[in-house]
Design an enzyme around this catalytic site. Structure first.
Site, PDB file in Angstrom:
ATOM      1  N   ASN A 169      22.207  63.833 -12.941  1.00  0.00           N
ATOM      2  CA  ASN A 169      20.994  63.607 -13.723  1.00  0.00           C
ATOM      3  C   ASN A 169      20.609  64.947 -14.337  1.00  0.00           C
ATOM      4  O   ASN A 169      20.464  65.929 -13.598  1.00  0.00           O
ATOM      5  CB  ASN A 169      19.830  63.140 -12.843  1.00  0.00           C
ATOM      6  N   HIS A 180      18.229  73.783 -11.109  1.00  0.00           N
ATOM      7  CA  HIS A 180      19.536  74.415 -10.934  1.00  0.00           C
ATOM      8  C   HIS A 180      20.647  73.422 -11.282  1.00  0.00           C
ATOM      9  O   HIS A 180      20.599  72.259 -10.886  1.00  0.00           O
ATOM     10  CB  HIS A 180      19.680  74.874  -9.483  1.00  0.00           C
ATOM     11  N   HIS A 182      23.350  71.015 -11.050  1.00  0.00           N
ATOM     12  CA  HIS A 182      23.944  70.349  -9.899  1.00  0.00           C
ATOM     13  C   HIS A 182      24.109  68.866 -10.173  1.00  0.00           C
ATOM     14  O   HIS A 182      23.511  68.312 -11.093  1.00  0.00           O
ATOM     15  CB  HIS A 182      23.077  70.535  -8.647  1.00  0.00           C
ATOM     16  N   GLN A 184      25.310  64.987  -7.869  1.00  0.00           N
ATOM     17  CA  GLN A 184      25.270  64.364  -6.554  1.00  0.00           C
ATOM     18  C   GLN A 184      26.472  63.438  -6.382  1.00  0.00           C
ATOM     19  O   GLN A 184      27.121  63.046  -7.361  1.00  0.00           O
ATOM     20  CB  GLN A 184      23.976  63.569  -6.368  1.00  0.00           C
TER      21      GLN A 184
END
Length: 359
Positions: A169, A180, A182, A184
């Site tokens: 996302n 930051h 990233h 998932q």
């Protein structure tokens, strides 16, 4: 090449550090605390929709848009990742929707319930908090494909995991709680409804024709060349003819690969180029970072062969950015029927006109 070091945090969660050129050194595995998380996550069956719903009320307490000095993904001694020589980090989420430690729910309810078994992992793309997936060098994105493949193989081997779902996302508009860079990974104990429906369509076509449904669609798109954004020897990026979202992009290997770990090095390289180019085009078109969902659809990890499945990525730009992008309303949310306000050909033409450099 990909190198990995596995560590355990003081609270019992797993941490994996990855390097492209060498194995990361033995580093301390930090965590914000030392108390093992005990998420009371569980699943309830929705009888009308015929699907599982996950309940994880502890997620209301998760970190939400902290100031830079309290960024939990910044390397440190009391954050989630250590300072040191590593390229990509993966760790078990402190506030998971699914957990290998999930307990039997109680009390009994009107509908079937079961523990929210599985795993939710966080993938830290870079140590640089000001970067973005689109800004990473191509070799880092190639490494990420290797990391996603490694996690799919390891998580998919567990008895409590039936489907491994990497995603990203990007943007607070889409619900991101940490700035930051990233992503998932959700490892589900069942095949989620959207990929399940896709797989059912692909299986029916494969059993009828002996050919892959997505492979045929890609062949047609390449012949027409109206919606293609980039093609290489082994991968393609395009706005699909059936796009539901404005500027929706699909990225796929040309070979019908079932899962991320089935890709070879050349395919990972082409997919990295396709992904970076697609994201740069979206940002270039809007002259700012475009919020989006990036999702991976692959075969289940149920121990079965799925020749009908064809790994692919979907980039779904955020629905309410200024500029009249798609809104989800009654028909879309309530009935599940999308009304596209733009034509894929028009949006593909706009994106094709955006000049970007990959090197």
């Amino acid at each position: 090449m990909m190198y990995r070091r596995a560590l355990v945090k003081p609270d019992g969660r797993r941490l994996y550090l990855y390097g492209a050129d060498h194995e990361p050194p033995e580093l301390p595995a930090p965590s914000p605390g030392a108390v093992p998380p005990h998420p009371a996550t569980h699943l309830r069956w929705h009888p009308l929709r015929g699907e599982w719903v996950a309940y994880a009320s502890h997620r209301q307490n998760r970190t939400f848009l902290p100031p830079p000095e309290y960024n939990p993904l910044l390397p440190g001694t009391d954050t989630e990742v250590p300072p040191g020589d590593w390229d990509v980090a993966v760790f078990e989420n402190l506030f998971p929707t699914l957990s290998r430690n999930a307990l039997e729910p109680s009390p009994e309810l009107l509908v079937p319930t079961k523990p929210g078994k599985g795993t939710c992992e966080v993938v830290v793309f870079t140590q640089d908090p000001k970067s973005a997936l689109s800004q990473l060098p191509l070799d880092r994105i190639e490494l990420l494909f290797s990391v996603w493949a490694d996690r799919t193989r390891e998580l998919g081997a567990r008895e409590d995991v039936q489907y491994v779902f990497p995603f990203e996302n990007r943007g607070v508009e889409i619900g991101v709680t940490l700035h930051h860079p990233h992503g998932q990974i959700y490892a589900y104990p069942f095949v989620p409804p959207v990929p399940a429906r896709e797989l059912a369509q692909q299986k029916a076509h494969y059993e009828k024709t002996g050919r892959g449904l997505l492979a045929e669609l890609l062949e047609g798109e390449l012949r027409e060349d109206k919606r293609i954004l980039w093609t290489g020897p082994r991968a393609v990026s395009l706005v699909p003819v059936c796009a539901r979202y404005t500027y929706e992009i699909w990225i796929a290997p040309l070979r019908p690969v079932q899962r991320l770990y089935d890709l070879d090095a050349d395919e990972r390289r082409d997919l990295a180029r396709a992904l970076k180019l697609s994201l740069l085009k979206l940002d270039g078109l809007w002259q700012r970072p475009m919020p989006y969902l990036l999702v991976f659809h692959q075969a289940p990890t149920d121990g079965q062969d799925h020749p009908e499945a064809h790994l692919h990525l979907e980039i779904l730009p955020y629905l309410r950015m200024p500029g009249r992008l798609k809104y989800l309303a009654g028909s879309e949310i309530g009935a599940g029927v999308f009304t596209a306000d733009t034509l894929p050909e028009e949006k593909a033409k706009e994106l094709r006109a955006v000049e970007v450099s990959l090197d």
